[in-house]
Design a protein around this motif. Sequence first.
Motif, PDB file in Angstrom:
ATOM      1  N   ILE A 125       0.841  -1.191   0.000  1.00 23.27           N
ATOM      2  CA  ILE A 125       0.000   0.000   0.000  1.00 23.27           C
ATOM      3  C   ILE A 125       0.880   1.246   0.000  1.00 23.27           C
ATOM      4  CG2 ILE A 125      -2.004  -1.021   1.170  1.00 23.27           C
ATOM      5  CD1 ILE A 125      -0.946   0.135   3.793  1.00 23.27           C
ATOM      6  N   ALA A 126       0.308   2.340  -0.499  1.00 21.24           N
ATOM      7  CA  ALA A 126       1.071   3.590  -0.534  1.00 21.24           C
ATOM      8  C   ALA A 126       0.138   4.782  -0.387  1.00 21.24           C
ATOM      9  CB  ALA A 126       1.848   3.698  -1.839  1.00 21.24           C
ATOM     10  N   PHE A 127       0.642   5.826   0.260  1.00 26.36           N
ATOM     11  CA  PHE A 127      -0.018   7.133   0.242  1.00 26.36           C
ATOM     12  C   PHE A 127       0.694   7.930  -0.843  1.00 26.36           C
ATOM     13  CE2 PHE A 127      -0.914   5.601   4.504  1.00 26.36           C
ATOM     14  CZ  PHE A 127      -2.274   5.900   4.624  1.00 26.36           C
ATOM     15  N   THR A 128      -0.057   8.322  -1.884  1.00 24.64           N
ATOM     16  CA  THR A 128       0.615   8.818  -3.082  1.00 24.64           C
ATOM     17  C   THR A 128       0.505  10.327  -3.309  1.00 24.64           C
ATOM     18  OG1 THR A 128      -1.368   8.146  -4.303  1.00 24.64           O
ATOM     19  CG2 THR A 128       0.514   6.641  -4.358  1.00 24.64           C
ATOM     20  N   GLY A 129      -0.181  11.066  -2.432  1.00 22.70           N
ATOM     21  CA  GLY A 129      -0.310  12.512  -2.661  1.00 22.70           C
ATOM     22  C   GLY A 129      -0.913  12.768  -4.033  1.00 22.70           C
ATOM     23  N   ASP A 130      -0.362  13.736  -4.752  1.00 18.27           N
ATOM     24  CA  ASP A 130      -0.889  14.039  -6.095  1.00 18.27           C
ATOM     25  C   ASP A 130      -0.153  13.281  -7.189  1.00 18.27           C
ATOM     26  OD1 ASP A 130      -2.755  15.697  -5.088  1.00 18.27           O
ATOM     27  OD2 ASP A 130      -1.985  17.538  -5.982  1.00 18.27           O
ATOM     28  N   PHE A 131       0.810  12.462  -6.814  1.00 19.68           N
ATOM     29  CA  PHE A 131       1.531  11.702  -7.836  1.00 19.68           C
ATOM     30  C   PHE A 131       0.570  10.785  -8.591  1.00 19.68           C
ATOM     31  CE2 PHE A 131       3.375   7.453  -8.583  1.00 19.68           C
ATOM     32  CZ  PHE A 131       4.061   7.779  -9.744  1.00 19.68           C
ATOM     33  N   LEU A 132      -0.338  10.167  -7.855  1.00 24.95           N
ATOM     34  CA  LEU A 132      -1.259   9.216  -8.486  1.00 24.95           C
ATOM     35  C   LEU A 132      -2.655   9.458  -7.934  1.00 24.95           C
ATOM     36  CD1 LEU A 132      -0.590   6.947 -10.504  1.00 24.95           C
ATOM     37  CD2 LEU A 132      -0.777   5.341  -8.611  1.00 24.95           C
ATOM     38  N   ILE A 133      -3.571   9.804  -8.819  1.00 21.38           N
ATOM     39  CA  ILE A 133      -4.968  10.064  -8.440  1.00 21.38           C
ATOM     40  C   ILE A 133      -5.826   9.179  -9.337  1.00 21.38           C
ATOM     41  CG2 ILE A 133      -6.764  11.877  -8.325  1.00 21.38           C
ATOM     42  CD1 ILE A 133      -4.439  13.889  -7.998  1.00 21.38           C
ATOM     43  N   ARG A 134      -6.974   8.729  -8.830  1.00 26.54           N
ATOM     44  CA  ARG A 134      -7.735   7.740  -9.590  1.00 26.54           C
ATOM     45  C   ARG A 134      -8.429   8.322 -10.825  1.00 26.54           C
ATOM     46  NH1 ARG A 134     -12.904   4.451  -7.495  1.00 26.54           N
ATOM     47  NH2 ARG A 134     -13.856   6.324  -8.307  1.00 26.54           N
ATOM     48  N   ASP A 135      -9.110   9.471 -10.649  1.00 26.69           N
ATOM     49  CA  ASP A 135      -9.988   9.930 -11.719  1.00 26.69           C
ATOM     50  C   ASP A 135      -9.467  11.099 -12.543  1.00 26.69           C
ATOM     51  OD1 ASP A 135     -11.881   7.988 -11.003  1.00 26.69           O
ATOM     52  OD2 ASP A 135     -12.613   9.272  -9.382  1.00 26.69           O
TER      53      ASP A 135
END
Length: 338
Positions: free
Chosen positions: A199-209
């Motif tokens: 699992i990771a907390f990705t900030g704005d690096f990766l967003i779903r939509d």
Amino acid sequence: MLEISARFSGRQHFDMRPMDVCTISIPIPYASGTVNVYFAEKPVPALIDLPPNEAHYCEQLKNALRRQGYSLSRDIERVIVTHPHFDHCGLAGWIVEECGAEIWAFTGSTRYLENFPEESKEDFAYYSSLLEKAGVPGRGSEYLEGFLETLLRLGSKARVSRYLKEGDEIAFGSTLFRAVHVPGHTPWCFMMYDAKKQIAFTGDFLIRDISSNAVLQRPAIAGGGYKSLKSYISSLKKVRDLGVRTAFPGHGARIPDVSVRTGEILSSIQDRRGLILSILARRRVCTPYEIMIDLFPDLSDWQILLGISEVIGHLELLEEENMVHREEGISLVFSRVP
Ligand SMILES: [Zn+2]
């Protein structure tokens, strides 16, 4: 409307959710719709990110924490900032003053956080002249109306207590994460990753939509050789190869399958590269603005910087591959190498 998830319980599958972490989703008036703040009680009461610097955001966060039995002003000891944008660290100055919380941020972003007003003014001047170089009609500053005022109003200056670097351990809830540098959206984006739970907390690096913008950066602050889109592509490949399964982003819903999402973004970058090459073949010689108008005809003024950033990011990569030729005069002009 503030939504707060139920406290994660032992009955939930811990491989799908980080244990003991609560998601606080706060509405914001930007395209992403909400910003996520994550709270964990242990090893010390800590947050990942903070909303913008306005009283009503502060109230919403206070209320959400109160429901968990915590006071934002008295109990929070640590805030981990995924990247120095106002929607992720706006209240940082306030929380340091109010309760002496420590701010942890990735090395390099500290200059931004600690000299916030000055750096924002430099950014405004840089982006204004960048837009003019890119060939926009009129003055660059006309396209950035409200940019500086918004940054100065919703961001804040804060002292950083710990400078994180690649591989550093960060305990959050019951999990020991590691810092993974994922530049691209900013040069200082990092994610917190746990290989065991994937699992990771990705900030704005990766967003779903929505796709994260690889915004161009001032060379004086990012380092002369920094290329935003090139960095973003490398970071996407790095994360894909790490085998992260579930991501908890800075905005919106969790990402259940990171390899699918990174694959989608990488292929949309490839598609856009193809479109830019075909525009160059048709126009033969053109400015980044002309390419942007063909690609995104309906952008509002403040989105033009993002559109130009994306086009120049691609042109920088194509230049490295000797596929385009750059001429620098009053405007930047690109042509396809035959
Ligand atoms: Zn954001």
